[in-house]
Design a protein around this motif. Sequence first.
Motif, PDB file in Angstrom:
ATOM      1  N   LEU A 470       0.834  -1.195   0.000  1.00 63.43           N
ATOM      2  CA  LEU A 470       0.000   0.000   0.000  1.00 63.43           C
ATOM      3  C   LEU A 470       0.872   1.249   0.000  1.00 63.43           C
ATOM      4  O   LEU A 470       1.921   1.296   0.657  1.00 63.43           O
ATOM      5  CB  LEU A 470      -0.897   0.026   1.236  1.00 63.43           C
ATOM      6  N   GLU A 471       0.431   2.259  -0.714  1.00 66.73           N
ATOM      7  CA  GLU A 471       1.050   3.572  -0.583  1.00 66.73           C
ATOM      8  C   GLU A 471       0.514   4.224   0.688  1.00 66.73           C
ATOM      9  O   GLU A 471      -0.565   3.860   1.172  1.00 66.73           O
ATOM     10  CB  GLU A 471       0.733   4.426  -1.810  1.00 66.73           C
ATOM     11  N   PRO A 472       1.252   5.187   1.254  1.00 68.39           N
ATOM     12  CA  PRO A 472       0.793   5.797   2.517  1.00 68.39           C
ATOM     13  C   PRO A 472      -0.640   6.313   2.472  1.00 68.39           C
ATOM     14  O   PRO A 472      -1.414   6.097   3.411  1.00 68.39           O
ATOM     15  CB  PRO A 472       1.800   6.939   2.733  1.00 68.39           C
ATOM     16  N   GLY A 473      -1.022   6.963   1.371  1.00 69.67           N
ATOM     17  CA  GLY A 473      -2.386   7.474   1.275  1.00 69.67           C
ATOM     18  C   GLY A 473      -3.412   6.356   1.281  1.00 69.67           C
ATOM     19  O   GLY A 473      -4.466   6.471   1.913  1.00 69.67           O
ATOM     20  N   LEU A 514       3.071   0.330   7.276  1.00 66.11           N
ATOM     21  CA  LEU A 514       1.777   0.623   6.649  1.00 66.11           C
ATOM     22  C   LEU A 514       1.689  -0.008   5.260  1.00 66.11           C
ATOM     23  O   LEU A 514       1.098   0.552   4.354  1.00 66.11           O
ATOM     24  CB  LEU A 514       1.588   2.145   6.536  1.00 66.11           C
ATOM     25  N   ARG A 515       2.280  -1.178   5.106  1.00 68.13           N
ATOM     26  CA  ARG A 515       2.403  -1.766   3.770  1.00 68.13           C
ATOM     27  C   ARG A 515       1.256  -2.674   3.383  1.00 68.13           C
ATOM     28  O   ARG A 515       0.900  -2.763   2.220  1.00 68.13           O
ATOM     29  CB  ARG A 515       3.713  -2.550   3.674  1.00 68.13           C
ATOM     30  N   THR A 516       0.704  -3.412   4.335  1.00 64.37           N
ATOM     31  CA  THR A 516      -0.336  -4.378   4.005  1.00 64.37           C
ATOM     32  C   THR A 516      -1.594  -4.086   4.811  1.00 64.37           C
ATOM     33  O   THR A 516      -1.534  -3.486   5.891  1.00 64.37           O
ATOM     34  CB  THR A 516       0.124  -5.816   4.319  1.00 64.37           C
ATOM     35  N   ILE A 819       7.394   3.593  -6.199  1.00 62.78           N
ATOM     36  CA  ILE A 819       7.534   3.784  -4.756  1.00 62.78           C
ATOM     37  C   ILE A 819       7.723   5.256  -4.387  1.00 62.78           C
ATOM     38  O   ILE A 819       7.941   5.579  -3.226  1.00 62.78           O
ATOM     39  CB  ILE A 819       8.694   2.945  -4.191  1.00 62.78           C
ATOM     40  N   ARG A 820       7.675   6.138  -5.411  1.00 61.45           N
ATOM     41  CA  ARG A 820       7.839   7.582  -5.198  1.00 61.45           C
ATOM     42  C   ARG A 820       9.161   7.898  -4.496  1.00 61.45           C
ATOM     43  O   ARG A 820       9.214   8.627  -3.499  1.00 61.45           O
ATOM     44  CB  ARG A 820       6.650   8.143  -4.414  1.00 61.45           C
TER      45      ARG A 820
END
Length: 949
Positions: A470-473, A514-516, A819-820
């Motif tokens: 997941l991206e942070p947002g 905060l990845r999954t 991954i920005r």
Amino acid sequence: MAYNLEQLGPTGFQDLAAALTLQIFGPGVQVMGTGRDGGRDLYHKGLLIWQETEGQAGEAWDGYTVFQVKHKERLSGRPEDDATWLWTQVRKELDAWANPAKRRNPVPDFLVIITNIALTPVPAAGGHDWLNTQIQRYISSLEDDSRDVGSGEERRAKFARISRVRKWRLWDGNQIQSLLALYPSIRQAFPGFLTAADVFANLNEFTGSLPVGKLEPGLRAHARTTLMGEGTIYFDEAGSGDGSGLPVHRVVIDLPVTLDNGAKHGSVIQHVLDRGEHMLRPSLTAHRGPRHLIVAGAPGNGKTTISKFLVQAYRATMLAGASDLSTEHRDVIAGVGEALQRFRRALPRHRRWAMRIDLAEYAHEHGFEEDSTLIRYIAERVSKRSNLGTITPTTLMLWMRRWPWFLVLDGLDEVTDPTVRKRLIERVTELVTNAEADDCDLLVVLTTRPIGYTENIAPTQFERIDLDYLEPGQAIHYGTLVTKVWLRNDLDRIDRVVRQLKNAAEDESLRNLLRTPLQVLIMSIIVGSSGRLAPDRFSLFWGYYETVFRRERDKQTSFNRILQDHGHQILQLHERIGFELQARSEAGDRSNATLTHRELMDFTWAVLEDAGFKPSGADAELRANIVAAATRRLVLIAPRGDEGYGFDVRSLQELMAAMHLTTGTPAAVTKRLRMAAPSPHWRNTWIFAAGRLFSTPQSHQHETLVDLVESIDEGACNRLGDLMPIGPRLALDLIDDGMARALPKWRDRLIACGLRVLYEPTPPDLFLITRVLLRFADTGEQQRKAVAEGLRDALGGPLTARATAQTLQSWIPDVAEEIRARSQIRGLAKVLKRPGDHLPPSPPDGWADFADEIATHPMSVDVFDKVTKAVQATRQIRERGWNEQEDDEMVVDQHELIAIVAALADDQGARALSAALQHVVAHEPTLVSMLRDNVLPVIHRAAVGDLLR
């Protein structure tokens, strides 16, 4: 019967148009995919024969014919208004072809407009003739020089182009209806035509000679029952005590996904539903390439949640509007629709009968049966859930030939026994190939963890897609969603949790948690209970256990005294059961391992007895109370119906197994970790175990673990550790987990070990490795330099290392964007070898040395015989790889596999074969790949649970 063409939607109608056009004109018709098509939905070059029909003369078109499909989703009810809409659409296309600036080339010689709008047939005044007149007037207007303003050059240029259109035809809704009556096989391929709300009441319209009377009650009952009973997840209710669970549609999230080995990105629900909308029978579909999907995702990445939701979406669309639904049924269907709206989707238009199979359960029940098939198992499941008699496999096969299916095969990674796994993959391949041969509209989605997946199942049938982190947002959005679900109306706590999740997303040391979806959920529960967040995954999951335990201990219930006084024994019970279930589940007949109530009581007995209690006497009641507290309050160990007890969340089982592995003397713990490391089944447990060791402030434990990773392949000849090491991937797993982030001494040693992966020939997981390295490089300048130096070393190294490093560099721009990453990270794609480094020469052919090594290596006669057979098998593999099979799916013959595994199982044989291969691997990358992907998985998957006790 009048078919509801609007119900199909634009995508379904375009597929219908393609199917009819291919049926009438043959394979010369080319079907364009989604996206910009230059005004061509379909086209044909060459001779096109039109048969004479009522109202249309037969004729031959010889040239370039373009088919344009125009679908209107909502008809106005006023034919003249709908005809006006269609003319507006057609005129836009004519304008685009006429305008030279649009560069829409070539302009067609012939044009066919296909639409769902029924044009009125009244001569001269009807919509059909009116539209023909409008097209003719448009062309004539460009020929009229009286309209010129100025030189008229623009008009003449447009006329020169559009006048190339010699003829056109209209296929309106009436024509489509007639064609559907003429071609029943196409009609039956589009069950979205059903106009009545109750799908099952109209089955015989689409099933021909199928004995519907035998199927309808069972399939209806199964769909209704599973809509309510299989769309639930239980993790969110841990600690609630009621075990009721939550509907999956309330907490599902559409996860990011990587397609085509990193070339494209999307989201998994969108991708699967799009595939389901476009896919038809093999004889009719315009889809090119593999039709089925393998969804690979890391632990906790939401594979099961996604699979349950997708099945619910198809069940909801199958039952929506049916006449015999309860209020609860309608609420679930509405909830699924609302969830899809969050993803900007509607219920699928292409109705599919949906089924989800837990592969661990299937392996447990039928894994060793030679005659077991997936169809037979599905028939058993449907018969059990319908409670209306037996549905036979033969009847179910007839149903699959007539009606579209959506089948989810969930959890291939949980089937670890090599024999059972091989048989299961054969059953999957058998199912999809037979379905294709029988022209079935079947869509299969298979899920697995990427670790240990090397089989490349039926590559012509399956496309692999990988779930991304997941991206942070996205993580904050999901955290907000699940927090509102489990905290309900407590607005102050919801606000506090969401605020802290946002803070975590800004904190470099916490962002990696905060990845999954599972990790986000755990973070929200910990924060919601005023817990402290730690920057690694072990501490996060351990913090969850502590949070749930503390919450239940502090409640004023009949169990709080048990939890307060016997917390240590309850933890030990979880650890022992977690390890026992993890060990059992790697056995072929226990992939879906559980404990009976008797076994659960026995484990509790053993824990109490070790602590000095007397469970057979004065403390007998204590044993029952501890079991009740564990299963009714903490509910991490939860009832599974008649099957017994187990962990609903596999990662929590693996956490507890890791706690058990790391309990004991340092020597015993190290020995266990060394044995468990190669096994894909134990990999997540191994990482949790490493996380526990790193979570302590004991430097000697950190040293021991890093030493183990660096040396784990030394002397591991039985798995060819010197040639195909596991250490670099273990190091990268630990790096990516974040446990050594704040400890530069260990971090630097681990990344140095991890960068050795660049010396492997064509690693199959190189794209995923690229992600890990770039995420690491993006955490700081020292980290970026470490990756850059590793690339320089590889680019100046052997030929295989140079090729691997260059391939990795080719993926850096896309991964960095995904991954920005900071702009400096993109510069890693341009890193070169050091100017002073001289490239080593290509290695000589080492096969003579290979033979000498075998001939001179000390070994007994019987071992020499085993090694000779293994050498012969190795040479055969090498020759076959050198010649390159046409389908690029190079596999090892079963006899070759047995011969090599037998030699490696003997210490002398393993040392001899490993030493001999050292001479040839540098110039035999194909051989290395085939041994790595075909032989080593059998060795790595060998059950080790009993050795770890």
